[in-house]
Write a protein that holds these residues in place. Structure first.
Motif, PDB file in Angstrom:
ATOM      1  N   ALA A 128       0.847  -1.198   0.000  1.00  0.00           N
ATOM      2  CA  ALA A 128       0.000   0.000   0.000  1.00  0.00           C
ATOM      3  C   ALA A 128       0.880   1.245   0.000  1.00  0.00           C
ATOM      4  O   ALA A 128       1.852   1.329   0.749  1.00  0.00           O
ATOM      5  CB  ALA A 128      -0.917   0.001   1.210  1.00  0.00           C
ATOM      6  N   ARG A 129       0.563   2.202  -0.848  1.00  0.00           N
ATOM      7  CA  ARG A 129       1.263   3.485  -0.884  1.00  0.00           C
ATOM      8  C   ARG A 129       0.310   4.636  -0.586  1.00  0.00           C
ATOM      9  O   ARG A 129       0.677   5.800  -0.649  1.00  0.00           O
ATOM     10  CB  ARG A 129       1.927   3.698  -2.248  1.00  0.00           C
ATOM     11  CG  ARG A 129       3.043   2.718  -2.544  1.00  0.00           C
ATOM     12  CD  ARG A 129       4.200   2.919  -1.572  1.00  0.00           C
ATOM     13  NE  ARG A 129       5.284   1.991  -1.798  1.00  0.00           N
ATOM     14  CZ  ARG A 129       5.470   0.870  -1.124  1.00  0.00           C
ATOM     15  NH1 ARG A 129       4.615   0.494  -0.191  1.00  0.00           N
ATOM     16  NH2 ARG A 129       6.508   0.089  -1.369  1.00  0.00           N
ATOM     17  N   SER A 130      -0.936   4.261  -0.265  1.00  0.00           N
ATOM     18  CA  SER A 130      -1.934   5.251   0.142  1.00  0.00           C
ATOM     19  C   SER A 130      -2.942   4.528   1.019  1.00  0.00           C
ATOM     20  O   SER A 130      -2.964   3.299   1.074  1.00  0.00           O
ATOM     21  CB  SER A 130      -2.621   5.862  -1.080  1.00  0.00           C
ATOM     22  OG  SER A 130      -3.376   4.888  -1.768  1.00  0.00           O
ATOM     23  N   ARG A 131      -3.769   5.304   1.686  1.00  0.00           N
ATOM     24  CA  ARG A 131      -4.810   4.728   2.525  1.00  0.00           C
ATOM     25  C   ARG A 131      -5.923   5.743   2.722  1.00  0.00           C
ATOM     26  O   ARG A 131      -5.718   6.947   2.569  1.00  0.00           O
ATOM     27  CB  ARG A 131      -4.268   4.266   3.871  1.00  0.00           C
ATOM     28  CG  ARG A 131      -3.709   5.377   4.736  1.00  0.00           C
ATOM     29  CD  ARG A 131      -3.673   5.037   6.206  1.00  0.00           C
ATOM     30  NE  ARG A 131      -5.019   4.918   6.737  1.00  0.00           N
ATOM     31  CZ  ARG A 131      -5.329   4.282   7.845  1.00  0.00           C
ATOM     32  NH1 ARG A 131      -4.406   3.729   8.576  1.00  0.00           N
ATOM     33  NH2 ARG A 131      -6.574   4.224   8.264  1.00  0.00           N
ATOM     34  N   SER A 132      -7.091   5.249   3.069  1.00  0.00           N
ATOM     35  CA  SER A 132      -8.190   6.128   3.436  1.00  0.00           C
ATOM     36  C   SER A 132      -8.013   6.493   4.904  1.00  0.00           C
ATOM     37  O   SER A 132      -7.657   5.645   5.725  1.00  0.00           O
ATOM     38  CB  SER A 132      -9.528   5.430   3.217  1.00  0.00           C
ATOM     39  OG  SER A 132      -9.725   5.213   1.838  1.00  0.00           O
ATOM     40  N   ILE A 166      -9.686   9.896   0.888  1.00  0.00           N
ATOM     41  CA  ILE A 166      -9.584   8.645   0.144  1.00  0.00           C
ATOM     42  C   ILE A 166      -8.240   8.614  -0.588  1.00  0.00           C
ATOM     43  O   ILE A 166      -7.840   9.594  -1.214  1.00  0.00           O
ATOM     44  CB  ILE A 166     -10.757   8.502  -0.859  1.00  0.00           C
ATOM     45  CG1 ILE A 166     -12.099   8.678  -0.149  1.00  0.00           C
ATOM     46  CG2 ILE A 166     -10.685   7.176  -1.604  1.00  0.00           C
ATOM     47  CD1 ILE A 166     -12.388   7.686   0.955  1.00  0.00           C
ATOM     48  N   ASP A 167      -7.560   7.497  -0.507  1.00  0.00           N
ATOM     49  CA  ASP A 167      -6.261   7.302  -1.169  1.00  0.00           C
ATOM     50  C   ASP A 167      -5.255   8.395  -0.823  1.00  0.00           C
ATOM     51  O   ASP A 167      -4.558   8.919  -1.694  1.00  0.00           O
ATOM     52  CB  ASP A 167      -6.428   7.201  -2.687  1.00  0.00           C
ATOM     53  CG  ASP A 167      -7.117   5.916  -3.094  1.00  0.00           C
ATOM     54  OD1 ASP A 167      -6.919   4.900  -2.401  1.00  0.00           O
ATOM     55  OD2 ASP A 167      -7.849   5.930  -4.095  1.00  0.00           O
ATOM     56  N   HIS A 168      -5.157   8.710   0.450  1.00  0.00           N
ATOM     57  CA  HIS A 168      -4.165   9.688   0.909  1.00  0.00           C
ATOM     58  C   HIS A 168      -2.775   9.060   0.770  1.00  0.00           C
ATOM     59  O   HIS A 168      -2.507   8.003   1.334  1.00  0.00           O
ATOM     60  CB  HIS A 168      -4.440  10.063   2.369  1.00  0.00           C
ATOM     61  CG  HIS A 168      -3.491  11.068   2.908  1.00  0.00           C
ATOM     62  ND1 HIS A 168      -3.612  12.409   2.636  1.00  0.00           N
ATOM     63  CD2 HIS A 168      -2.387  10.929   3.678  1.00  0.00           C
ATOM     64  CE1 HIS A 168      -2.636  13.061   3.236  1.00  0.00           C
ATOM     65  NE2 HIS A 168      -1.880  12.181   3.873  1.00  0.00           N
ATOM     66  N   PRO A 169      -1.872   9.673  -0.014  1.00  0.00           N
ATOM     67  CA  PRO A 169      -0.548   9.059  -0.233  1.00  0.00           C
ATOM     68  C   PRO A 169       0.312   9.062   1.032  1.00  0.00           C
ATOM     69  O   PRO A 169       0.349  10.054   1.765  1.00  0.00           O
ATOM     70  CB  PRO A 169       0.073   9.929  -1.325  1.00  0.00           C
ATOM     71  CG  PRO A 169      -0.676  11.210  -1.288  1.00  0.00           C
ATOM     72  CD  PRO A 169      -2.036  10.932  -0.713  1.00  0.00           C
TER      73      PRO A 169
END
Length: 183
Positions: A128-132, A166-169
């Motif tokens: 994972a390189r991003s996450r909520s 959403i998809d925060h790097p």
């Protein structure tokens, strides 16, 4: 009685020897180990059951960066420890501590608060390189590691919660941290 050849056997040999002082078995992936170091850096106690040099120089450098992050937050962690001794309030708090009537705060279990104003959202999954990230009510700003180059688009933006990012790097050698501005 051991022979000289048994005593000089390297720790990574096939012999049943721990890989480090407190760890037995196969090493976790390098990536998850580094992620663990960053998450662990913002907990009250930090321990290395597996030494970073058991991976490579990049893992060692990433763990050094995690220790720099910890150093930046150590005054907060220490003041929260003193307060915990006086009041019993935990140092590490679930999101519902911030807003006990927010339903999302009740079920988000992969983020935590340091005190009332610092939200930590580590990455816990491989590749994972991003996450909520869930930000409860309030005005939040991403914390910027002073040793990193400034990225104005991310760090200067104020987010008004409740809000999902959403998809925060999150790079491998960092952890997502947000500070409550009106707390």
């Amino acid at each position: 009685m051991t022979t000289e050849s048994e005593e000089s056997e390297p720790p990574n040999s096939s012999a049943a020897v721990p890989l480090s002082s407190l760890f037995y078995g196969s090493l976790p992936s390098r990536e998850l180990y580094v992620r663990w170091c960053f998450a662990n850096a913002l907990l009250p106690a930090m321990q290395f059951s597996i030494a970073p040099w058991q991976y490579d120089s990049e893992a060692v450098e990433a763990c050094r960066k995690a220790l720099q992050v910890r150093d930046a937050f150590l005054p907060l962690i220490e003041s929260l420890a003193v307060a915990a001794g006086l009041t019993g309030a935990p140092i590490v708090r679930p999101l519902w501590w911030h807003d006990p009537i927010d339903h999302s705060c009740m079920w988000v279990d992969d983020e935590f608060l340091l005190g009332n104003t610092t939200l930590v959202a580590p990455i816990l999954e491989a590749a994972a390189r991003s996450r909520s990230i869930y930000l409860p009510r309030g005005r939040w700003r991403a914390w910027r590691d002073p040793s990193r180059e400034r990225s104005e688009s991310r760090e200067d933006q104020v987010h008004v919660g409740p809000l999902w990012l959403i998809d925060h790097p999150v790079a491998l050698d960092e952890v997502a941290v947000f500070q409550l501005l009106d707390g």
